[in-house]
Design a protein around this motif. Structure first.
Motif, mmCIF file in Angstrom:
data_model
loop_
_atom_site.group_PDB
_atom_site.id
_atom_site.type_symbol
_atom_site.label_atom_id
_atom_site.label_comp_id
_atom_site.label_asym_id
_atom_site.label_seq_id
_atom_site.Cartn_x
_atom_site.Cartn_y
_atom_site.Cartn_z
ATOM 1 N N LYS A 119 -10.529 0.320 3.287
ATOM 2 C CA LYS A 119 -9.683 1.420 3.756
ATOM 3 C C LYS A 119 -10.367 2.329 4.770
ATOM 4 N N GLY A 173 -2.762 -5.806 -1.172
ATOM 5 C CA GLY A 173 -2.937 -4.369 -1.057
ATOM 6 C C GLY A 173 -4.262 -3.911 -1.630
ATOM 7 N N ASN A 198 1.193 4.222 1.138
ATOM 8 C CA ASN A 198 0.836 5.288 2.077
ATOM 9 C C ASN A 198 2.082 6.036 2.518
ATOM 10 N N LYS A 246 -7.359 -1.741 0.233
ATOM 11 C CA LYS A 246 -7.994 -0.533 -0.280
ATOM 12 C C LYS A 246 -9.518 -0.639 -0.202
ATOM 13 N N VAL A 301 0.860 -1.185 0.000
ATOM 14 C CA VAL A 301 0.000 0.000 0.000
ATOM 15 C C VAL A 301 0.896 1.235 0.000
#
Length: 284
Positions: A237, A230, A172, A234, A170
């Motif tokens: 999320k 991943g 981020n 999402k 992910v």
């Protein structure tokens, strides 16, 4: 210099004490479990206040947080000032910005939503009322602190990494703070008697999968960072637990106090190697 750290058993306090003592300064820790009566600041130059109620139990009331994080903090600061202490360093929290923001800039106004965050912000305001030319107040709003023997989210993530062969990829962005970088920054503030609000973090941003991969490598484990996993992250999320682990939360370049005393990769290596040594010692 003579430094007194409140919070005799606190993880951060113990590390600050070691850091100052290694550099030839006198540093002692005191407990405030019974209040400030037994605390003696008469020969202290700097007080680092690490005592605080944390946001662990949902049943904890606003009164509880205000009593520990506000009233006890202000009482400690007033006693320190009356005793001739020159600087008061207070540990606040990133939580003062609330839970909706992901990137915190110089223009981001505090907007706490939890009793914990609200109490920390109120304590900040009350402390600055005490600040003057003879009593400097420094407020720190650190992100997640990690390092040897640390409690909290890093340890929880490490357990997942060690047990799982797959980890979600992910993209981020997070601010973190290695305990030795934090201690170095405290030392810098004390040496220069700095006051104001500070947003300390490691010298670079990281992603959760980067952290997981480096924990695995430092621990001698194999892990696959998966785009498919991943994708499922999402989908969920907006779930709080997913948002905390895989959402972005960081200080922008416009306001961050970046600390390059120890870089992130070396910090993770040090954390994992020391943890391994501790486990070996316990086994023996």
């Amino acid at each position: 210099m003579k430094v007194t750290v409140t919070g005799k058993t606190s993880y951060i306090g113990i590390n600050i004490k070691s850091f100052f003592e290694e550099r030839g300064h006198i540093c002692e820790t005191v407990s405030l479990r019974e209040g400030t009566e037994s605390a003696d600041f008469s020969k202290t130059d700097i007080v680092v206040h690490c005592v605080g109620a944390v946001h662990k139990n949902v049943e904890d009331s606003e009164e509880y947080f205000e009593r520990i994080n506000v009233s006890l903090t202000v009482e400690t600061a007033k006693k320190a000032k009356a005793s001739g202490v020159k600087q008061f360093i207070f540990f606040s929290s990133m939580s003062v910005y609330g839970g909706k923001v992901s990137m915190i800039s110089a223009d981001t106004a505090p907007d706490p939503v939890t009793p914990y965050g609200k109490s920390k912000l109120l304590a900040e305001k009350e402390l600055f009322k005490l600040s003057d030319d003879d009593f400097t107040v420094a407020v720190l709003r650190p992100p997640m602190v990690y390092g040897k023997g640390c409690p909290g989210n890093y340890s929880a993530l490490r357990k997942i990494v060690i047990k799982s062969p797959i980890f979600p990829k992910v993209s981020n962005k997070k601010s973190l703070l290695y305990i030795k970088n934090l201690c170095f920054f405290i030392f810098y503030l004390a040496e220069n008697r700095k006051g104001g609000i500070f947003l300390p973090m490691d010298g670079e941003y990281i992603s959760t999968d980067f952290l997981a991969k480096n924990i695995a490598e430092a621990s001698g484990k194999k892990i696959k960072v998966s785009k498919l996993a991943g994708f499922f992250i999402k989908i969920f999320k907006n779930a709080e637990i997913i948002r905390k682990a895989f959402g972005s939360l960081y200080y922008d370049e416009s306001c961050a106090d970046k600390i390059d005393f120890i870089d992130v990769r070396r910090a993770i290596l040090e954390t994992e190697s020391t943890e391994s040594e501790e486990k070996t010692g316990e086994a023996n």
